[in-house]
Design a protein around this motif. Structure first.
Motif, PDB file in Angstrom:
ATOM      1  N   VAL A   1       6.598  13.595  -6.300  1.00 46.46           N
ATOM      2  CA  VAL A   1       7.230  13.809  -4.990  1.00 46.46           C
ATOM      3  C   VAL A   1       6.229  14.521  -4.082  1.00 46.46           C
ATOM      4  O   VAL A   1       5.519  15.432  -4.519  1.00 46.46           O
ATOM      5  N   CYS A   2       6.162  14.101  -2.822  1.00 43.32           N
ATOM      6  CA  CYS A   2       5.201  14.716  -1.904  1.00 43.32           C
ATOM      7  C   CYS A   2       5.735  14.702  -0.479  1.00 43.32           C
ATOM      8  O   CYS A   2       6.421  13.763  -0.069  1.00 43.32           O
ATOM      9  N   THR A   3       5.405  15.737   0.249  1.00 43.72           N
ATOM     10  CA  THR A   3       5.752  15.807   1.666  1.00 43.72           C
ATOM     11  C   THR A   3       4.738  15.014   2.483  1.00 43.72           C
ATOM     12  O   THR A   3       3.795  14.423   1.957  1.00 43.72           O
ATOM     13  N   GLU A   4       4.924  15.030   3.785  1.00 42.38           N
ATOM     14  CA  GLU A   4       3.890  14.533   4.675  1.00 42.38           C
ATOM     15  C   GLU A   4       2.604  15.322   4.451  1.00 42.38           C
ATOM     16  O   GLU A   4       2.635  16.459   3.954  1.00 42.38           O
ATOM     17  N   ILE A   5       1.478  14.702   4.793  1.00 41.82           N
ATOM     18  CA  ILE A   5       0.198  15.392   4.706  1.00 41.82           C
ATOM     19  C   ILE A   5       0.002  16.226   5.969  1.00 41.82           C
ATOM     20  O   ILE A   5       0.197  15.746   7.086  1.00 41.82           O
ATOM     21  N   VAL A   6      -0.385  17.480   5.778  1.00 43.18           N
ATOM     22  CA  VAL A   6      -0.638  18.374   6.903  1.00 43.18           C
ATOM     23  C   VAL A   6      -2.149  18.475   7.096  1.00 43.18           C
ATOM     24  O   VAL A   6      -2.855  19.000   6.226  1.00 43.18           O
ATOM     25  N   PRO A   7      -2.684  17.938   8.196  1.00 37.01           N
ATOM     26  CA  PRO A   7      -4.140  17.967   8.390  1.00 37.01           C
ATOM     27  C   PRO A   7      -4.678  19.398   8.454  1.00 37.01           C
ATOM     28  O   PRO A   7      -4.187  20.226   9.224  1.00 37.01           O
TER      29      PRO A   7
ATOM     30  N   VAL B   1       0.848  -1.187   0.000  1.00 37.86           N
ATOM     31  CA  VAL B   1       0.000   0.000   0.000  1.00 37.86           C
ATOM     32  C   VAL B   1       0.891   1.247   0.000  1.00 37.86           C
ATOM     33  O   VAL B   1       1.814   1.354   0.816  1.00 37.86           O
ATOM     34  N   GLN B   2       0.646   2.154  -0.950  1.00 35.87           N
ATOM     35  CA  GLN B   2       1.374   3.421  -0.978  1.00 35.87           C
ATOM     36  C   GLN B   2       0.758   4.357   0.058  1.00 35.87           C
ATOM     37  O   GLN B   2      -0.472   4.477   0.148  1.00 35.87           O
ATOM     38  N   SER B   3       1.599   5.031   0.832  1.00 35.33           N
ATOM     39  CA  SER B   3       1.070   5.919   1.869  1.00 35.33           C
ATOM     40  C   SER B   3       2.072   7.028   2.156  1.00 35.33           C
ATOM     41  O   SER B   3       3.245   6.950   1.775  1.00 35.33           O
ATOM     42  N   LEU B   4       1.584   8.054   2.825  1.00 40.60           N
ATOM     43  CA  LEU B   4       2.417   9.177   3.247  1.00 40.60           C
ATOM     44  C   LEU B   4       2.215   9.406   4.741  1.00 40.60           C
ATOM     45  O   LEU B   4       1.120   9.165   5.272  1.00 40.60           O
ATOM     46  N   PRO B   5       3.240   9.877   5.423  1.00 46.17           N
ATOM     47  CA  PRO B   5       3.052  10.219   6.831  1.00 46.17           C
ATOM     48  C   PRO B   5       2.113  11.414   6.982  1.00 46.17           C
ATOM     49  O   PRO B   5       1.949  12.215   6.061  1.00 46.17           O
ATOM     50  N   ILE B   6       1.489  11.508   8.153  1.00 43.82           N
ATOM     51  CA  ILE B   6       0.603  12.622   8.483  1.00 43.82           C
ATOM     52  C   ILE B   6       1.236  13.377   9.644  1.00 43.82           C
ATOM     53  O   ILE B   6       1.582  12.773  10.670  1.00 43.82           O
ATOM     54  N   ARG B   7       1.386  14.664   9.478  1.00 41.77           N
ATOM     55  CA  ARG B   7       2.019  15.465  10.533  1.00 41.77           C
ATOM     56  C   ARG B   7       1.225  15.358  11.838  1.00 41.77           C
ATOM     57  O   ARG B   7       0.014  15.562  11.872  1.00 41.77           O
ATOM     58  N   GLY B   8       1.940  15.003  12.901  1.00 48.83           N
ATOM     59  CA  GLY B   8       1.328  14.945  14.222  1.00 48.83           C
ATOM     60  C   GLY B   8       0.557  13.677  14.516  1.00 48.83           C
ATOM     61  O   GLY B   8      -0.069  13.576  15.577  1.00 48.83           O
ATOM     62  N   LYS B   9       0.591  12.701  13.616  1.00 45.47           N
ATOM     63  CA  LYS B   9      -0.163  11.469  13.830  1.00 45.47           C
ATOM     64  C   LYS B   9       0.716  10.249  13.598  1.00 45.47           C
ATOM     65  O   LYS B   9       1.692  10.308  12.849  1.00 45.47           O
TER      66      LYS B   9
END
Length: 233
Positions: A141-147, A11-19
């Protein structure tokens, strides 16, 4: 229990800021020519009064986390950077009105749409699909997701540097189609789903990079993206 001939892709995924949870990726949508100055530099000015946005997609397998070093891709001599603000979708939406567009937003990120420009332009001029120019391995290219649930960003500085030298600098208030308009229009064609990412377009100033170059870019109030271009394989 289902048995497979070989191991299916992870599964492709990205980190989430603060989670601690990861943001699983569903689809990657890209808005083409969404800043007037970039449309002009590409030789294809946009008249919003008579045109709708257009889109292309990339495989989620092209996704790479900010900070990576990626090989200079094969079959190109003109590999371009494109700095973009990315919208992360967090709820289902179909035929969403502009007024309700905020309801499907989970957050934002900063991203790069790396492009084999020489191949893309040949395809464009011949009326062929852009896949070989755009759907490039390790090019999304993508950074972490910022909620930022329910937030519409309609003004934010956006910039990109190569080896510390500024190449792109604009503001997302110069988007031809803003975030509300993009979500409303795209959802006429697709049932938007949690995990979809929408790359909203790039400002003027796109250009080529070579092995050894370090790219950095920022979306004000969101995140900073970075990428190092490695040697060709």
């Amino acid at each position: 229990m289902t048995q497979y001939l070989f191991n299916p892709p992870a599964v492709q995924s990205l980190p989430i800021r603060g989670k601690d949870e990861q943001f699983p990726i569903n689809r990657l949508f890209f808005v083409g020519r969404n800043y007037h100055a970039h449309a002009v530099e590409m030789g294809r000015p946009v008249d919003k009064s008579v045109e709708r946005p257009f889109y292309f997609t990339k495989s989620r397998d092209t996704l790479v986390l900010s900070g990576a070093t990626v090989a200079y891709p094969p079959e190109t001599k003109n590999y371009h950077f494109e700095m973009e603000m990315v919208v992360a979708i967090g709820a289902e939406g179909f035929r969403v009105s502009q007024e309700d567009a905020h309801k499907v937003i989970y957050g934002y990120a900063a991203g790069l749409d790396m492009t084999r420009r020489d191949i893309q332009l040949v395809a464009r001029d011949k009326g062929r699909p852009w896949d070989l120019g755009k759907d490039v391995e390790q090019s999304s290219v993508c950074t972490e997701i910022v909620p930022m649930e329910g937030v519409i960003i309609d003004k934010a500085d956006i910039a990109l540097q190569v080896n510390g030298e500024t190449k792109q600098h604009s503001n997302v208030d110069k988007l031809i189609w803003n975030v509300r308009e993009i979500i409303a229009d795209l959802s006429q064609f697709y049932h938007l789903q949690p995990g979809d990412l929408i790359y909203t377009g790039t400002p003027e100033g796109v250009g080529a990079v070579v092995p050894g170059d370090k790219i950095t870019g920022q979306v004000e109030g969101v995140a900073e993206v970075s990428l190092t271009v490695g040697a060709a394989e």
